[in-house]
Design a protein around this motif. Structure first.
Motif, PDB file in Angstrom:
ATOM      1  N   UNK A 178       0.888  -1.052  -0.030  1.00  0.00           N
ATOM      2  CA  UNK A 178       0.090  -0.182   0.087  1.00  0.00           C
ATOM      3  C   UNK A 178       0.868   1.237  -0.002  1.00  0.00           C
ATOM      4  N   UNK A 179       0.316   2.667  -0.309  1.00  0.00           N
ATOM      5  CA  UNK A 179       0.971   3.689  -0.263  1.00  0.00           C
ATOM      6  C   UNK A 179       1.877   3.908   0.833  1.00  0.00           C
ATOM      7  N   UNK A 180       1.583   3.345   2.104  1.00  0.00           N
ATOM      8  CA  UNK A 180       2.161   3.763   3.382  1.00  0.00           C
ATOM      9  C   UNK A 180       3.319   2.483   3.693  1.00  0.00           C
ATOM     10  N   UNK A 181       3.480   1.495   2.592  1.00  0.00           N
ATOM     11  CA  UNK A 181       4.298   0.502   2.712  1.00  0.00           C
ATOM     12  C   UNK A 181       3.832  -0.614   3.451  1.00  0.00           C
ATOM     13  N   UNK A 182       2.437  -0.686   3.943  1.00  0.00           N
ATOM     14  CA  UNK A 182       1.857  -1.960   4.505  1.00  0.00           C
ATOM     15  C   UNK A 182       1.308  -3.005   3.338  1.00  0.00           C
ATOM     16  N   UNK A 236       5.041   6.884   1.316  1.00  0.00           N
ATOM     17  CA  UNK A 236       4.688   8.125   1.800  1.00  0.00           C
ATOM     18  C   UNK A 236       4.131   8.212   3.210  1.00  0.00           C
ATOM     19  N   UNK A 237       4.308   8.745   4.073  1.00  0.00           N
ATOM     20  CA  UNK A 237       3.796   8.943   5.487  1.00  0.00           C
ATOM     21  C   UNK A 237       4.057  10.263   5.820  1.00  0.00           C
ATOM     22  N   UNK A 238       3.116  11.152   5.320  1.00  0.00           N
ATOM     23  CA  UNK A 238       3.551  12.661   5.630  1.00  0.00           C
ATOM     24  C   UNK A 238       2.948  13.243   6.948  1.00  0.00           C
ATOM     25  N   UNK A 239       3.808  14.033   7.637  1.00  0.00           N
ATOM     26  CA  UNK A 239       3.635  14.479   8.802  1.00  0.00           C
ATOM     27  C   UNK A 239       4.370  16.028   8.925  1.00  0.00           C
ATOM     28  N   UNK A 255       6.027  14.263  13.828  1.00  0.00           N
ATOM     29  CA  UNK A 255       6.516  13.168  13.577  1.00  0.00           C
ATOM     30  C   UNK A 255       6.381  12.155  14.526  1.00  0.00           C
ATOM     31  N   UNK A 256       6.187  10.803  13.784  1.00  0.00           N
ATOM     32  CA  UNK A 256       6.216   9.557  14.723  1.00  0.00           C
ATOM     33  C   UNK A 256       7.521   8.788  14.371  1.00  0.00           C
ATOM     34  N   UNK A 257       8.390   8.268  15.198  1.00  0.00           N
ATOM     35  CA  UNK A 257       9.344   7.865  15.119  1.00  0.00           C
ATOM     36  C   UNK A 257       9.173   6.592  14.010  1.00  0.00           C
ATOM     37  N   UNK A 258       8.136   5.847  14.296  1.00  0.00           N
ATOM     38  CA  UNK A 258       8.198   4.702  13.494  1.00  0.00           C
ATOM     39  C   UNK A 258       8.102   4.955  11.978  1.00  0.00           C
ATOM     40  N   UNK A 259       7.089   6.020  11.592  1.00  0.00           N
ATOM     41  CA  UNK A 259       7.186   6.300  10.478  1.00  0.00           C
ATOM     42  C   UNK A 259       8.100   7.022   9.712  1.00  0.00           C
ATOM     43  N   UNK A 287       5.332  19.489   5.375  1.00  0.00           N
ATOM     44  CA  UNK A 287       4.598  18.367   5.988  1.00  0.00           C
ATOM     45  C   UNK A 287       4.961  17.156   5.061  1.00  0.00           C
ATOM     46  N   UNK A 288       6.342  17.186   4.567  1.00  0.00           N
ATOM     47  CA  UNK A 288       7.306  16.202   4.310  1.00  0.00           C
ATOM     48  C   UNK A 288       8.398  16.026   4.714  1.00  0.00           C
ATOM     49  N   UNK A 289       8.707  16.338   6.072  1.00  0.00           N
ATOM     50  CA  UNK A 289       9.966  16.504   6.641  1.00  0.00           C
ATOM     51  C   UNK A 289      10.724  14.857   6.255  1.00  0.00           C
ATOM     52  N   UNK A 290      10.155  13.815   6.633  1.00  0.00           N
ATOM     53  CA  UNK A 290      10.778  12.613   6.396  1.00  0.00           C
ATOM     54  C   UNK A 290      11.061  12.208   5.069  1.00  0.00           C
TER      55      UNK A 290
END
Length: 302
Positions: free
Chosen positions: A42-46, A104-107, A112-116, A167-170
């Protein structure tokens, strides 16, 4: 089969959809034998599915071209090794690596979440480094065996990597890291007959449709679709061909019918007084330097 890349063996990662699919089809149309790598996530990698890669392979074969599907996780070091080995085992060698896979996991930075963060850096940045490492080892071994090597790597960065994106730091960090990796690899691998370049594409994909919905809206029927992912692939194919052997360590922005050579970090105005500065002196010095410098491009979304 004839074509610009006739007989060349190409790996395209993340090739089940979007840009990767377009690249795989374009390489095949130019005579390349293509390894279509995609985990079908999926888009988030899952999750994961063999379906997307298999569908692209079927499309390539239906056109009378050669392709195989591969489901390795490019961000797994051993998986990346198996991917390169798959190409070599199936077609006898590897000539081109196109690194395209990503999630993609925008924050916002404050959210920001460490896992994302780790997941985005893993797939984009480590996913480039792992495949590049094992492909480079293959080409070095061929060179040491006395075999001529004329190989290519095309990495995928982004405008977010060049300029940043709110919104896309990572994602921006990973894509900027890919640019650094590209420069280093280009310098290191030139001795082995390998060029390494990067693109910063703008196109309609699962990622951009969500992040930039208005800009990615398809035009009315019959109008030029500037955001079609197929617009990006001709440059990628050319960079993968033998014609591009003099081009390395460069970054190209590409979208629609536009190709731009990105002119990255360069030394600008400077001053050297031949001794250590005191903090109090710099209040006059730094503003003067900045006044002489070219203003930076704005961050996307700012």
């Amino acid at each position: 089969m004839s074509g610009l890349c006739a007989g060349r063996v190409v790996i395209v990662t993340g090739a089940g959809r979007g840009l990767g699919r377009a690249h795989a089809l374009a390489f095949a149309a130019e005579g390349a034998r293509v390894v279509v790598n995609d985990v079908g996530a999926a888009l988030d990698g899952s999750g994961g599915s063999a379906g997307p890669a298999a569908e692209v392979v079927a499309e390539i074969r239906a056109a009378g071209c050669e392709a195989v599907a591969d489901g390795e996780d490019v961000a797994d070091w051993a998986g990346a090794a198996r991917l390169v080995a798959h190409a070599v085992g199936e077609f006898g060698r590897l000539d081109v690596l196109v690194n395209n896979a990503g999630i993609l996991r925008d924050r916002m930075v404050v959210s920001l979440d460490e896992g994302e963060w780790d997941a985005v850096l893993r797939v984009h940045l480590k996913g480039h480094a792992a495949t590049l490492h094992h492909a480079a080892a293959h080409w070095r071994a061929r060179g040491k065996a006395g075999e001529p090597v004329d190989a290519r790597v095309v990495n995928t960065s982004s405008g977010a990597g060049l300029l940043g994106s709110v919104g896309q730091g990572s994602y921006s960090t990973a894509k900027a890291g890919i640019l650094g990796l590209t420069m280093v690899a280009a310098a290191e691998l030139a001795r082995y007959g390998v060029t390494v370049n990067a693109i910063a594409p703008a196109a309609r994909t699962r990622m951009t449709e969500r992040a930039f919905a208005d800009a990615m809206t398809a035009p009315e029927r019959g109008a030029f679709d500037a955001m079609a992912p197929e617009n990006v692939s001709p440059l990628v194919v050319w960079l993968g061909s033998t014609e591009s052997r003099e081009v390395t360590g460069r970054v190209f922005e590409v979208d629609g019918g536009r190709i731009v050579v990105a002119d990255g970090w360069r030394r600008g105005p400077s001053v050297d007084q031949g001794r250590r500065w005191t903090p109090g002196e710099l209040g006059d010095v730094v503003p003067k330097l900045l006044a002489e410098a070219t203003a930076p491009e704005p961050v996307y979304g700012s």
